[in-house]
Design an enzyme around this catalytic site. Structure first.
Site, PDB file in Angstrom:
ATOM      1  N   THR A   1      -0.202  -1.965   6.896  1.00 17.04           N
ATOM      2  CA  THR A   1       0.055  -3.302   8.065  1.00 17.04           C
ATOM      3  C   THR A   1       0.854  -4.340   7.236  1.00 17.04           C
ATOM      4  O   THR A   1       1.142  -4.523   6.602  1.00 17.04           O
ATOM      5  CB  THR A   1      -1.796  -3.738   7.427  1.00 17.04           C
ATOM      6  OG1 THR A   1      -2.544  -3.071   8.449  1.00 17.04           O
ATOM      7  CG2 THR A   1      -1.656  -4.691   8.333  1.00 17.04           C
TER       8      THR A   1
ATOM      9  N   THR B   1       0.960  -1.391  -0.339  1.00 17.74           N
ATOM     10  CA  THR B   1      -0.368  -0.124  -0.067  1.00 17.74           C
ATOM     11  C   THR B   1       0.909   0.984  -0.135  1.00 17.74           C
ATOM     12  O   THR B   1       0.958   1.859  -0.579  1.00 17.74           O
ATOM     13  CB  THR B   1      -0.843   0.015   1.149  1.00 17.74           C
ATOM     14  OG1 THR B   1      -0.039  -0.408   2.552  1.00 17.74           O
ATOM     15  CG2 THR B   1      -2.036  -0.963   0.745  1.00 17.74           C
TER      16      THR B   1
ATOM     17  N   SER C   1      -7.587  11.744   4.573  1.00 18.15           N
ATOM     18  CA  SER C   1      -8.004  13.251   4.377  1.00 18.15           C
ATOM     19  C   SER C   1      -7.681  13.070   3.124  1.00 18.15           C
ATOM     20  O   SER C   1      -7.075  12.940   2.141  1.00 18.15           O
ATOM     21  CB  SER C   1      -8.015  14.259   5.469  1.00 18.15           C
ATOM     22  OG  SER C   1      -7.922  13.856   6.294  1.00 18.15           O
TER      23      SER C   1
ATOM     24  N   GLU D   1       8.263   4.691   8.001  1.00 13.16           N
ATOM     25  CA  GLU D   1       7.843   5.537   7.934  1.00 13.16           C
ATOM     26  C   GLU D   1       9.092   6.893   7.611  1.00 13.16           C
ATOM     27  O   GLU D   1       8.997   6.679   8.878  1.00 13.16           O
ATOM     28  CB  GLU D   1       6.448   5.872   8.278  1.00 13.16           C
ATOM     29  CG  GLU D   1       5.518   5.097   7.246  1.00 13.16           C
ATOM     30  CD  GLU D   1       4.330   4.611   7.710  1.00 13.16           C
ATOM     31  OE1 GLU D   1       3.115   4.299   7.010  1.00 13.16           O
ATOM     32  OE2 GLU D   1       4.146   5.078   9.319  1.00 13.16           O
TER      33      GLU D   1
ATOM     34  N   ASN E   1       2.510  10.306   8.162  1.00 13.84           N
ATOM     35  CA  ASN E   1       1.301  10.954   8.954  1.00 13.84           C
ATOM     36  C   ASN E   1      -0.229  11.782   9.445  1.00 13.84           C
ATOM     37  O   ASN E   1      -1.332  10.725   9.774  1.00 13.84           O
ATOM     38  CB  ASN E   1       1.662   9.416   9.763  1.00 13.84           C
ATOM     39  CG  ASN E   1       1.681   8.739   9.798  1.00 13.84           C
ATOM     40  OD1 ASN E   1       1.225   7.663   9.420  1.00 13.84           O
ATOM     41  ND2 ASN E   1       3.283   8.197   9.759  1.00 13.84           N
TER      42      ASN E   1
END
EC number: 2.3.1.35
Lengths: 408, 408
Positions: free
Chosen positions: A193, A156, A408, A280, A403
């Site tokens: 995940t 993802t 949004s 990340e 993050n």
């Protein structure tokens, strides 16, 4: 900061085919994007399966059902949906998973308990059943794909495709492992995940496979952290088709079991490290080595307290040999420690010994070490023989960018 | 991002004098800076003292000695050094503290156990004894200062001076409290250790004061978090001079004890909120309200898991009503929870009820709420009567800026 590809990325390896394992991909359009997002892996009859799953209480239906079905020990297929984790979606989420299992089981004429489903992506939106049905129908009719394509399709927010391969000898029979994983954190519930899949042609019993996987998880998946947040969908499954033709392994004392376990541990560690390398915003890969603890488990907890400390992670991001923050993290871990026996080093150079800064400590080589992409941090508690290694990444502006503006 | 003053800062209040309490400040030059960095508060004879200290195992000598001396219950002076925490400095650090205690005790002709010392700043550098001696000598000869000046002088990376005042009636006797605090995190060992000092003219026994302070700490200092990192030097001391002339309080059942405890809880909560309002990089003040837990302690742990989650904190920084991350944080807390009974809301608007997103949920008012400086997040576990409130701030680029480049 360029976040399009982690600077810690490794190239995708050449991955051998595994006899009895066939990956395929298709577009289910779970999100409005121009990419494949549904992966299907067909497994030979009699394939053994083992799994480890998130301990998050608010886990997804996929995890609940997978945990039940892994107990029966056999698998014929794996489906991975990307773009929607289907977590926290109540009975509607569960119905979507059961529909996929039924559809695949009918196609393969197998019990539906042998179909494993994972989903990854946003939380709280039920997986759309119509898109899933069309996607599964499409994938069953498509041609096999490469492992590289499968690795891309399960991802993802991952910035690079992650795969690993090892081999081992059981007696005079060579066995192969290939594995793919996705995740940009162990630990990021609605976008990254961690899902990992290991395939081998070895002949092993499901019970033995489960024991070996659980053991391998300890020093790999359970020894990494990006941001301390435990996902609702974390899943690692191991599939063994038995096509290699070795004497089947059923017990840790069987000849060749050691080689199998060592190979599985090796590939699990490779996969775990790949996830950290795509942490990340990660700019540095950090190995935390704890020794001198009262037990291995205590060392692990101290290592995790260090690896999860925002102050330690930001110090390393800034190339700052700020060992005072390591002292703090050891002290807050809640594990036995004695300030006056504690030693701390970076990159093999001790800066503090037995509770005090070394008077002749020269920061220059440490600063040099911290400029690199790979950082090691050593802590000796001076109490016992317990040791552990934990892997993490630094905490950077990239993490905030990703993050503070994902859903949004 | 302008980090020179927190957007959540409150003005410094008008603070009444407390009979028997005299603050003074001086320059010890613990760092190469142009400001006062040594605070001295003289206390009337017979002043009762109570204290709560960090639970970090690697605590400073100041904390160790303070914990011992608070047991005797009496104080004549407080010294606060800013710019050097003196933590992890072994016997040399301890010697520096003892030297200060001796110097002040000789001046006041009191037992040295009645002199309390705190230090805040970088870890691992012994407090220089010569600078401390000269600084103490200077401060003992200087004139009294304002509370505002004292609040500025105990600060390090704080972006605004923090003080609070309350009063209460014990019988028909009015008592006053003034308090100052520093900290830009509960929780930031080498730059922003939390130190808080509360002064009252009430007449109370040390034992009663200790019980009241410990109780007040639960819902204030122990209910805030900026970054989950527990300092090596955290200290809150309460001093009661007895000059108000009330009937001395010695027990929670004494008339007026309730009013005293309520006032102390009020001022502790005010101080704790001020620290969160100066949380490193903070742009939003967040109140996490947990209800329906199996116990208050369980609610507290769930609240802390949410308040410490980097993913929840970055979502709020980004104004993103990403309640899936709250689900994740509840699930990882290790406390009793049932996914299918869980409800989540922001700003008084429920978005998910009993394990499922509400079908008619409208994100517009929630997005509006998240645009503000003050955010509330509600979680109902649906299991029991346990509740807790936890306060934190968002996680922003400012946190990375401050912490990736502090010590070097």
């Amino acid at each position: 900061m360029d976040l399009s590809r982690s600077p810690l990325a490794l190239p995708f390896p050449d991955m051998p085919d595994i006899d009895g394992v066939t990956p395929r991909i298709a577009r289910a359009q779970y999100k409005d994007w121009d990419r494949c997002d549904l992966t299907y892996v067909e497994l030979a009859e009699g394939t053994a399966v083992a799994g480890v799953f998130t301990r998050n209480i608010c886990c997804s239906s996929e995890v609940e059902i997978g945990r039940e079905n892994v107990a029966a020990g056999r698998a014929r297929a794996l489906i991975v949906n990307a773009g929607n984790s289907n977590a926290f979606t109540g009975y509607r989420g569960r119905e979507a998973v059961e529909q996929i299992m039924d559809q695949v089981a009918e196609h393969l004429a197998c019990p539906r308990e042998q179909v494993f489903v994972s989903s990854t992506g946003v939380i709280g939106v039920p997986l759309p059943k119509d898109k899933a049905a069309a996607g599964v129908e499409a994938v069953l009719e498509t041609s096999p794909c490469s492992w590289r394509d499968a690795a891309d399709t399960i991802g993802t927010t991952d910035t690079f495709a992650k795969g690993a391969t090892v081999s081992a000898m059981i007696g005079d029979q060579r066995i192969e492992f290939t594995a793919i994983i996705k995740g940009s954190g162990m630990i990021a519930p609605d976008m990254a995940t961690m899902l990992g899949y290991i395939f081998t042609d070895a002949a092993v019993s499901p019970t033995f496979l489960q024991c070996a996987l659980s053991q391998a998880t300890k020093g790999s998946f359970n020894a990494i952290t990006v941001d301390s947040d435990t996902s609702t969908s974390d899943t690692v499954l191991a599939f063994a088709t038995g096509k290699a033709g070795n004497m089947p392994l059923t017990d840790a004392d069987d000849p060749g079991a050691d080689a199998f376990i060592a190979a599985l541990e090796d590939i699990c560690r490779q996969l775990a490290h790949l996830v950290v390398r795509d942490g990340e915003g990660a700019q540095k890969f950090i190995e935390v080595r704890v020794s001198g603890a009262v037990s291995d488990e205590s060392a692990r907890r101290v290592g995790l307290a260090i690896a999860n400390s925002p102050l330690v992670k930001t110090a390393i991001a800034g190339g700052d040999a700020n060992w005072g923050r390591v002292v703090m993290a050891v002290g807050k871990a809640g594990e036995p420690a004695d300030r006056d026996k504690l030693s701390i080093g970076f990159g093999g150079i001790w800066m503090a010994r037995e509770g005090q800064p070394l008077p002749d400590y020269d920061e220059t080589p440490v600063a040099k070490h911290l400029e690199g992409r790979e950082v090691t941090l050593e802590v000796d508690l001076g109490l016992g023989e317990g040791r552990a290694e934990i892997w993490t990444c630094d905490l950077t502006h990239g993490y905030i960018e990703i993050n503070a503006d994902y859903r949004s």
